[in-house]
Scaffold this active site. Structure first.
Site, PDB file in Angstrom:
ATOM      1  N   SER A 186      42.541 -69.902  20.182  1.00  0.00           N
ATOM      2  CA  SER A 186      41.924 -70.663  19.098  1.00  0.00           C
ATOM      3  C   SER A 186      42.923 -70.875  17.952  1.00  0.00           C
ATOM      4  O   SER A 186      43.966 -71.493  18.162  1.00  0.00           O
ATOM      5  CB  SER A 186      40.640 -69.926  18.669  1.00  0.00           C
ATOM      6  OG  SER A 186      39.885 -70.690  17.783  1.00  0.00           O
ATOM      7  N   ASP A 215      33.424 -76.897  24.870  1.00  0.00           N
ATOM      8  CA  ASP A 215      33.891 -76.279  23.622  1.00  0.00           C
ATOM      9  C   ASP A 215      33.396 -77.091  22.430  1.00  0.00           C
ATOM     10  O   ASP A 215      33.762 -78.264  22.286  1.00  0.00           O
ATOM     11  CB  ASP A 215      35.428 -76.231  23.647  1.00  0.00           C
ATOM     12  CG  ASP A 215      36.000 -75.409  22.497  1.00  0.00           C
ATOM     13  OD1 ASP A 215      35.355 -75.310  21.442  1.00  0.00           O
ATOM     14  OD2 ASP A 215      37.113 -74.876  22.672  1.00  0.00           O
ATOM     15  N   HIS A 273      33.964 -72.181  23.789  1.00  0.00           N
ATOM     16  CA  HIS A 273      35.164 -71.801  23.038  1.00  0.00           C
ATOM     17  C   HIS A 273      35.618 -70.385  23.413  1.00  0.00           C
ATOM     18  O   HIS A 273      36.791 -70.066  23.285  1.00  0.00           O
ATOM     19  CB  HIS A 273      34.874 -71.906  21.531  1.00  0.00           C
ATOM     20  CG  HIS A 273      36.114 -71.914  20.696  1.00  0.00           C
ATOM     21  ND1 HIS A 273      37.024 -72.955  20.730  1.00  0.00           N
ATOM     22  CD2 HIS A 273      36.619 -71.012  19.806  1.00  0.00           C
ATOM     23  CE1 HIS A 273      38.023 -72.698  19.886  1.00  0.00           C
ATOM     24  NE2 HIS A 273      37.801 -71.516  19.322  1.00  0.00           N
TER      25      HIS A 273
HETATM   26  C1  MLT Z   1      41.491 -73.636  13.695  1.00  0.00           C
HETATM   27  O1  MLT Z   1      41.073 -73.652  12.550  1.00  0.00           O
HETATM   28  O2  MLT Z   1      42.622 -73.278  14.000  1.00  0.00           O
HETATM   29  C2  MLT Z   1      40.547 -74.100  14.761  1.00  0.00           C
HETATM   30  O3  MLT Z   1      39.503 -74.806  14.201  1.00  0.00           O
HETATM   31  C3  MLT Z   1      40.053 -72.966  15.585  1.00  0.00           C
HETATM   32  C4  MLT Z   1      39.304 -71.972  14.775  1.00  0.00           C
HETATM   33  O4  MLT Z   1      39.929 -71.098  14.197  1.00  0.00           O
HETATM   34  O5  MLT Z   1      38.079 -72.035  14.701  1.00  0.00           O
END
Ligand code: MLT
Length: 216
Positions: free
Chosen positions: A106, A156, A187
């Site tokens: 992520s 996701d 996700h």
């Molecule tokens: C981010 O902010 O890098 C992406 O949206 C993934 C997350 O951290 O939720």
């Protein structure tokens, strides 16, 4: 441990010759402990270098600032990617490891993608779980066959399929050897992610000139 660039991090020395070192990069709200078990499952015996993101969002560690979900502060992304690259360089010297493969989830996958684009020499390759395009106008990187595995979730809610496809194309166009798989998942990580990452790491273990290359 805390390094001079003030990253709090964990380091687990490698215990198996030939197992590639990993740079473990957690998701939003995680820390340096989160991915140690995942790293050990994907590649038993690999050295594990695991920093904690230095940006706090409502108390939750991240690797760069964002303006909203999926909308990144790109100036901060660039600065933080270079800061992470400097951390990797100094940690490599301190702990005597080769350029690591980033294993990011992520937000951690997004900073790993940014690091690949901003400072390709910092990494030998990357496993990107649920990653997005980190920069709308990235520098022209030369990734020269660096192996990259992108694992996306079909359902996701955070990463649109088109965005993950753009990341795959961006890294391929820069010369990376990209494998992109879309899993029947959201996700969160699944057992399939772990199994695919483990198999992929096994398939990129041939070393040429100090870096990892994809084997057939
Ligand atoms: C981010 O902010 O890098 C992406 O949206 C993934 C997350 O951290 O939720």
């Amino acid at each position: 441990m805390t390094d001079e660039s003030a990253f709090v991090y964990r380091f687990e020395p490698g215990s198996k010759a030939g197992a590639p070192p990993f740079l473990l990069l957690h998701g939003t709200g995680g820390d340096e402990n989160d991915l140690l078990q995942l790293g050990a499952m994907i590649s038993p015996g690999s050295a594990l270098l695991s920093p904690r993101g230095r940006v706090l969002e409502h108390g939750m560690p991240r690797f760069f600032r964002r303006l909203a979900e999926g909308v990144f502060d790109e100036e901060d992304v660039r600065e933080r990617a270079l800061e992470l690259g400097a951390f990797v360089d100094s940690a490599r010297q301190r702990h005597g490891i080769e350029a690591p493969i980033a294993v990011g989830f992520s937000n951690g996958a997004n900073i790993a993608a940014a690091l690949l684009l901003m400072q390709p020499d910092a990494l030998a390759g990357a496993v990107l779980f649920r990653a997005m395009v980190p920069l709308s106008a990235p520098p022209r990187a030369r990734l020269d066959g660096k192996p990259v595995l992108i694992l996306s979730g079909q359902a996701d809610p955070i990463v649109p399929a088109a965005n993950a496809a753009r990341l795959s194309a961006l890294l391929s166009d820069a010369g990376a050897s990209v494998v992109h798989k879309i899993l029947p998942a959201g996700h969160q990580l699944s057992q399939t992610d772990v199994a695919l990452a483990r198999d992929w790491i096994g398939s990129v273990s041939a070393r040429v000139g100090g870096r990892l290359v994809a084997s057939d």
